[in-house]
Design a protein around this motif. Structure first.
Motif, PDB file in Angstrom:
ATOM      1  N   GLN A 582       0.811  -1.219   0.000  1.00 29.93           N
ATOM      2  CA  GLN A 582       0.000   0.000   0.000  1.00 29.93           C
ATOM      3  C   GLN A 582       0.846   1.270   0.000  1.00 29.93           C
ATOM      4  OE1 GLN A 582      -4.019  -0.285   2.095  1.00 29.93           O
ATOM      5  NE2 GLN A 582      -2.753  -1.609   3.371  1.00 29.93           N
ATOM      6  N   THR A 584       3.136   2.117  -2.075  1.00 29.95           N
ATOM      7  CA  THR A 584       3.170   2.633  -3.438  1.00 29.95           C
ATOM      8  C   THR A 584       1.900   3.405  -3.758  1.00 29.95           C
ATOM      9  OG1 THR A 584       4.558   0.779  -4.119  1.00 29.95           O
ATOM     10  CG2 THR A 584       3.419   1.995  -5.864  1.00 29.95           C
ATOM     11  N   GLU A 585       0.748   2.842  -3.382  1.00 28.84           N
ATOM     12  CA  GLU A 585      -0.514   3.539  -3.621  1.00 28.84           C
ATOM     13  C   GLU A 585      -0.601   4.823  -2.802  1.00 28.84           C
ATOM     14  OE1 GLU A 585      -3.667   0.845  -2.872  1.00 28.84           O
ATOM     15  OE2 GLU A 585      -2.898  -0.711  -4.220  1.00 28.84           O
ATOM     16  N   ASP A 586      -0.115   4.777  -1.573  1.00 28.12           N
ATOM     17  CA  ASP A 586      -0.153   5.987  -0.744  1.00 28.12           C
ATOM     18  C   ASP A 586       0.700   7.105  -1.341  1.00 28.12           C
ATOM     19  OD1 ASP A 586      -1.841   4.741   1.045  1.00 28.12           O
ATOM     20  OD2 ASP A 586      -0.240   4.132   2.408  1.00 28.12           O
ATOM     21  N   LEU A 588       1.169   7.619  -4.447  1.00 27.26           N
ATOM     22  CA  LEU A 588       0.469   8.157  -5.608  1.00 27.26           C
ATOM     23  C   LEU A 588      -0.776   8.949  -5.220  1.00 27.26           C
ATOM     24  CD1 LEU A 588       0.725   5.084  -8.030  1.00 27.26           C
ATOM     25  CD2 LEU A 588       2.174   7.120  -7.946  1.00 27.26           C
ATOM     26  N   GLN A 589      -1.184   8.855  -3.937  1.00 26.44           N
ATOM     27  CA  GLN A 589      -2.357   9.585  -3.472  1.00 26.44           C
ATOM     28  C   GLN A 589      -1.988  10.383  -2.214  1.00 26.44           C
ATOM     29  OE1 GLN A 589      -5.303   6.557  -2.833  1.00 26.44           O
ATOM     30  NE2 GLN A 589      -5.448   6.017  -4.996  1.00 26.44           N
ATOM     31  N   ARG A 681       1.903  11.424 -15.354  1.00 24.83           N
ATOM     32  CA  ARG A 681       0.986  10.932 -14.325  1.00 24.83           C
ATOM     33  C   ARG A 681      -0.087  11.941 -13.948  1.00 24.83           C
ATOM     34  NH1 ARG A 681       5.325   8.032 -10.183  1.00 24.83           N
ATOM     35  NH2 ARG A 681       5.834   6.253 -11.527  1.00 24.83           N
ATOM     36  N   ASP A 777       9.694  -1.536  -4.628  1.00 22.45           N
ATOM     37  CA  ASP A 777       8.698  -2.501  -5.087  1.00 22.45           C
ATOM     38  C   ASP A 777       9.333  -3.840  -5.423  1.00 22.45           C
ATOM     39  OD1 ASP A 777       6.768  -0.589  -4.787  1.00 22.45           O
ATOM     40  OD2 ASP A 777       6.808   0.056  -6.867  1.00 22.45           O
ATOM     41  N   ASN A 812       6.481   4.337   4.090  1.00 23.95           N
ATOM     42  CA  ASN A 812       5.100   4.791   4.051  1.00 23.95           C
ATOM     43  C   ASN A 812       4.978   6.235   4.539  1.00 23.95           C
ATOM     44  OD1 ASN A 812       2.170   4.912   5.446  1.00 23.95           O
ATOM     45  ND2 ASN A 812       2.173   3.460   3.757  1.00 23.95           N
TER      46      ASN A 812
END
Length: 1037
Positions: A582, A584-586, A588-589, A681, A777, A812
């Motif tokens: 998560q 990586t997703e965090d 990006l957001q 992006r 990753d 994170n």
């Protein structure tokens, strides 16, 4: 022809004759056989007397069979001879020769004695003529005309005598044998119960779970039994489950066995939308069968699930709050269950999402069927009190909703601010009859105890915002910050215990960071009484809701152990993998609760000076330089704004403007690449793919390697041209780009590499190459291979998987925000704020935070720690810091000091202190050398293995004085100026003591004069260094 009655009598007579031993159906001839002196125990060279009589030419057989743990019915002795009808009853003597491994105890020459549990002596008479086709038939005991057997008691291996030696041992061999001969070997313990889960796992309902593998038994008896049960299993699976919500999709994973082919094996237990259990097995015939439970699992209560297999029969029992529900299912064929093939997955995995709840202790009885009883849950489950928490929380939520609706209804009758009433409303107000009932409504009643703050927030929300539905998470967030404001105010620590209810209410309303903070307070005893059970419960509840620091903390606890958590690498990996994927997703957001993770220690003065704010002089100067076109300033400012570094809040829009300025005006490849990426992006700027491709191509033409890799990503993602993408990635890989091999590994893993199918082995090697270059990753994907393993290619490495996934998870942004708040508090001398945030990050397992928390505990500003923290936080966090893979030498020195000194809570450990100082010295810290010198002078024995690691030679340093002088000399000659003065003085002192202890009067005087001269020169040098340091400070001012 025989009549019916005579025929029946004849048949009955034949059966009776056949039933008598020694009489064959073929004829009524009588032969006899008996043992006259059968042996009681296994003895070497025993002479057996056999009396026999043969009516015709026949064979007499003597046989001994034995059974051990590894083999059964093995013939170990055979004799036979011919007898005839003319002989009277004859007695024959037979010498019974057993194998040495059955008779004697193991010695230097005789190895591997056999433990025999059954020995049978047999004798029989068979026809000599070949009446039967196969030779094995007429030699067989079962076809004997006369049969006898006798059970012989075996002798345990260590009760047997030694075999008389035929040759002697050398004296050294005899000595070694005498030392070892009486040592009884013990078999390693191999439990037949596999504890697949011994703790409680918080499952978030995502694709993460605990993976277990089972190994074959080392004990040959157990392994033989296991292999026999593969096609006819007799086993039990038992687990405890606490369900929060039913499955939101078609099926969710609970417990399932995955074979080496990646398909479901026996057993697999899933749960559907309605809460019914779906049990699936594979049969010996190759077919797959499944059945469904009769009742659905209830929510928010502990249930025990009991599944047994007995060949082709399955029994499923679900017991919730003492109420059992039993069902049985009979398969058309036996179940096929090989528990050493593939792996068992608990809750989520790559194939199916997990359940939304908590999985308790889970056991697998590999070769035993157990039965359920109305027993209470395990003590661990009882101590958590999860049902009580959720019931209280549900009652509080209902109260909040009711109060909000009443406030909302009241606000609708109130006139809007600034409006006037008409005459009719004024008359009603002044002349209406006063009711004899209650003077206030329920809405106007005083709030319940400890709910005044939330009531005030609800009233304000209803009056100012309105809305039919209450955002309870927003109210919880407000309660959380009210709590922080209260305890950070003057004398706020005195109210920390009474204000803890605000954190619990905030967490109950859905703001999960409040639960984690409360868990940390209960765990460390920060201002309140320590309560490990409540700390664990709150942390599990927050982790089940996917609160990042709570999940990381559970991963850290199961990685390192301590605080009542068992070390469990598979369980630790499940938590860390959740955060690592998560992260990586965090990234990006981004949001206001995230920040870039910076490794800043509070002792790094130079790094602390670089911390700034948007209105600080340092950042304003850099921004001015960037606007003037200074490339280095543009890179620094854009990096700080984009990632939120050095105390600057993340601002992608402002960062994109500096990226554009540097890319367009300065033609800098770094800024062209960064600008191309944000355009690609759409971060901080409107997405513009053609323009992004243009700038990436320009940067790649200037041989900027990350741009080459990004071009490959563009062609793979937007063009679907895998061949061209591979060409760019392979070029970037040759130039040592970290991400390029990871991208190639993805292609191999998914089967997209041109001209090749899926190749997990190639994917693994590319992931590993990328991870060793520092790609986050890739480290996560390598860990996935290590936790599963590839038979024959990649062995399982659970511990390494945890280490690498932990490193990825620690990037994170939510952890970064805790670190940033801790540092900001330290820079503005808000010690409580700083310690509060650093302890939260420290409990999540981040080494820098552990170091900084210990540093603040060491300084104890304003008596903060000594008065309000009930744990020895300096010891705890320095100890955790030095246990990491990259500890600070400062922490090692402090830990050595703590180990060397005695304390009321722990014993003194001088040798452990020596190891800490040695580790610091090996890291080129002169303080480690100095402290070792002090210990040597005090007479502490330093092992030569330690001195050898430091480069000492035993022949050159014969006593403690010479060792201490060499340690001080190295400390003095260190490149650090701070170590020169104390190490020089310590060296002079050691030299004086050495001369005084080992030399005569004359030599002492002359040496003293020489040392005085050296001391004078040393003092001059010291004064010179002091003067030089003062001048440098004056110039800097």
């Amino acid at each position: 022809m025989v009549s019916g009655t005579s025929g029946a009598a004849f048949i009955l007579l034949c059966q009776l004759v056949a039933a008598q031993p020694g009489i064959a159906l073929g004829s009524l001839r009588v032969s006899t056989l008996e043992f006259l002196n059968p042996p009681d125990k296994v003895v070497e060279g025993y002479v057996l007397q056999v009396r026999y009589h043969c009516e015709e030419r026949q064979l007499v057989h003597i046989d001994i069979i034995a059974s051990s743990l590894t083999a059964s019915s093995v013939s170990v002795f055979r004799r036979r001879w011919v007898c005839g009808p003319g002989e009277e009853k004859t007695v024959k003597k037979v010498r019974l020769d057993f194998p040495d491994q059955m008779v004697y105890r193991e010695d230097f020459f005789l190895r591997n004695s056999i433990f025999v549990h059954d020995v049978v002596l047999r004798a029989w008479i068979s026809d000599y003529a070949p009446h039967y086709i196969r030779k094995a038939d007429w030699l067989s005991y079962s076809r004997g005309l006369v049969r006898r057997n006798h059970n012989v008691e075996p002798v345990p291996p260590y009760s047997r005598p030694y075999k008389p030696p035929r040759r002697s041992l050398r004296w050294d061999q005899q000595l070694i044998w005498n030392l070892r001969k009486d040592q009884l070997p013990q078999c390693p313990a191999e439990p037949e119960i596999a504890h697949l889960m011994e703790f409680v796992y918080a499952s978030t309902g995502e694709d993460f779970g605990v993976l277990r593998t089972l190994e074959p038994y080392k004990n040959p008896v157990l392994e033989r039994q296991r292999k026999a049960s593969i096609i006819s299993p007799r086993c039990t699976f038992s687990m405890w489950l606490y369900l929060m919500w039913h499955c939101p999709i078609q099926t969710c994973g609970l417990f399932y066995h995955v074979g080496t082919d990646g398909d479901y094996a026996s057993p697999s237990m899933l749960m559907n939308k309605q809460g019914f259990l779906h049990v699936q097995v594979q049969l010996v015939s190759g077919r797959t069968y499944a059945f469904q439970s009769y009742v659905a699992l209830p929510l928010r209560q502990w249930c025990q699930i009991h599944l047994t297999f007995d060949s082709h029969l399955a029994n499923l029992t679900v017991m919730c709050e003492g109420k059992p529900s039993l069902m049985s299912y009979r398969f058309p064929d036996s179940v096929l269950l090989d528990d050493t093939v593939g792996y068992f997955s608990l809750t989520g995995s790559q194939f199916v999402s997990g359940i939304n709840g908590f999985l308790g202790p889970t056991a697998y009885h590999r070769n035993k069927i157990t039965f359920t009883e109305k027993a209470s849950p395990p003590k661990l489950i009882q101590s958590l009190q999860l049902p009580h928490w959720h019931n209280m929380c549900r009652e509080f939520q209902d109260h909040v909703k009711t109060r909000y609706q009443s406030f909302l209804a009241a606000s609708e009758w109130q006139p809007a601010p600034g409006t006037c009433r008409d005459v009719f409303q004024e008359l009603i107000t002044h002349y209406s009859t006063i009711s004899s009932g209650p003077m206030c409504t329920e809405m106007e009643a005083p709030p319940m105890p400890k709910r005044a703050t939330v009531t005030r927030l609800l009233r304000r929300s209803a009056e100012l915002e309105g809305g039919r539905y209450l955002n309870m998470k927003r109210i919880g967030r407000a309660l959380y910050y009210i709590y922080l404001r209260n305890i950070l105010s003057p004398n706020g620590l005195a109210r920390i215990k009474g204000s803890i209810i605000l954190l619990l209410q905030a967490g109950c309303l859905g703001y999960d960071p409040a639960l984690y903070l409360a868990s940390v307070l209960f765990q460390t005893g920060f201002g309140i009484k320590m309560d490990p059970s409540k700390a664990l419960m709150l942390k599990l509840v927050a982790a089940q809701r996917d609160e990042r620091l709570s999940v990381m903390s559970l991963g850290h606890k199961h990685h390192m152990g301590g605080d009542g958590y068992p070390v469990d690498y598979d369980l630790s990996y499940a938590y860390y993998a959740n955060i690592a994927f998560q992260s990586t997703e965090d990234r990006l957001q981004p949001n206001r609760d995230q920040s870039y993770v910076e490794n800043i220690r509070l002792i790094d003065e130079e790094v602390l000076k670089l911390q700034t704010k948007e209105d600080d002089d340092l950042f304003m100067w850099l921004r001015h330089q960037a606007k003037q076109g200074v490339v280095s300033a543009q890179q620094s400012v854009s990096r700080m704004l984009y990632w939120g570094q050095q105390g600057i809040s993340s601002n992608p829009e402002a960062a994109a403007r500096f990226y554009e300025k540097g890319a367009v005006q300065q033609k800098d490849p770094v800024l062209m690449y960064d600008y191309g990426v944000v355009l690609l992006r759409g971060h901080g700027v409107k997405q513009d793919i053609p323009k992004a491709l243009e700038y990436l191509q320009k940067a790649a033409d200037m041989n900027f390697v990350p741009a080459i890799n990004s071009l490959g990503w563009y062609y793979e993602r937007y063009e679907g041209n895998y061949q061209k993408a591979i060409e760019y990635w392979e070029k970037a890989d040759d130039l040592w780009n970290a991400e390029a091999p990871f991208n190639i590994g993805i292609m191999y893993f998914n089967g997209y590499y041109p001209g090749q199918g899926k190749n997990y082995t190639a994917a693994y090697h590319y992931y590993l190459k990328s991870a060793t270059r520092g790609h986050i990753d890739a480290a996560v994907h390598v860990s996935f291979f290590w936790i599963k393993g590839i038979p024959g290619v990649v062995p399982r490495k659970p511990r390494d998987a945890v280490v690498w996934t932990k490193w990825a998870a620690e990037q994170n942004g939510y952890l970064g925000m805790a670190l940033r708040k801790g540092l900001d508090g330290y820079l503005k001398h808000s010690w409580l704020e700083s310690l509060l945030h650093y302890i939260q990050a420290a409990e999540a397992g981040f080494e820098i935070a552990q170091f900084n928390a210990a540093y603040i505990c060491e300084r104890d500003p304003d008596g903060l720690v000594s008065r309000y923290v009930h744990t020895d936080c300096m010891w705890k966090y320095y100890n955790l810091s030095v246990s990491s893979s990259t500890p600070s030498s400062y922490a090692q020195i402090k830990m050595g000091d703590l180990l060397y000194t005695s304390h009321i809570r722990r014993k003194r450990n001088v040798q452990a202190a020596v190891q800490m100082y040695k580790a610091a010295a090996l890291m080129k810290d002169p303080q480690g050398l100095y402290n070792l010198g002090i210990l040597v002078e005090d007479g502490v024995p330093v092992p030569w293995s330690t001195l050898r690691e430091l480069g000492f030679n035993r022949s050159m340093y014969s006593n403690n004085y010479t060792i201490a002088m060499e340690l001080y000399r190295r400390c003095r000659d260190h490149e650090s100026d701070e170590s020169y003065i104390p190490c020089s003085l310590a060296l002079i002192n050691a030299q004086i003591q050495y001369i005084w202890a080992f030399h005569g009067i004359l030599l002492k005087c002359s040496s003293a004069a020489a040392i005085a001269i050296v001391t004078a020169f040393s003092l001059v040098t010291i004064l010179g260094r002091l003067r030089q340091g003062a001048l440098i400070q004056l110039q800097s001012v």
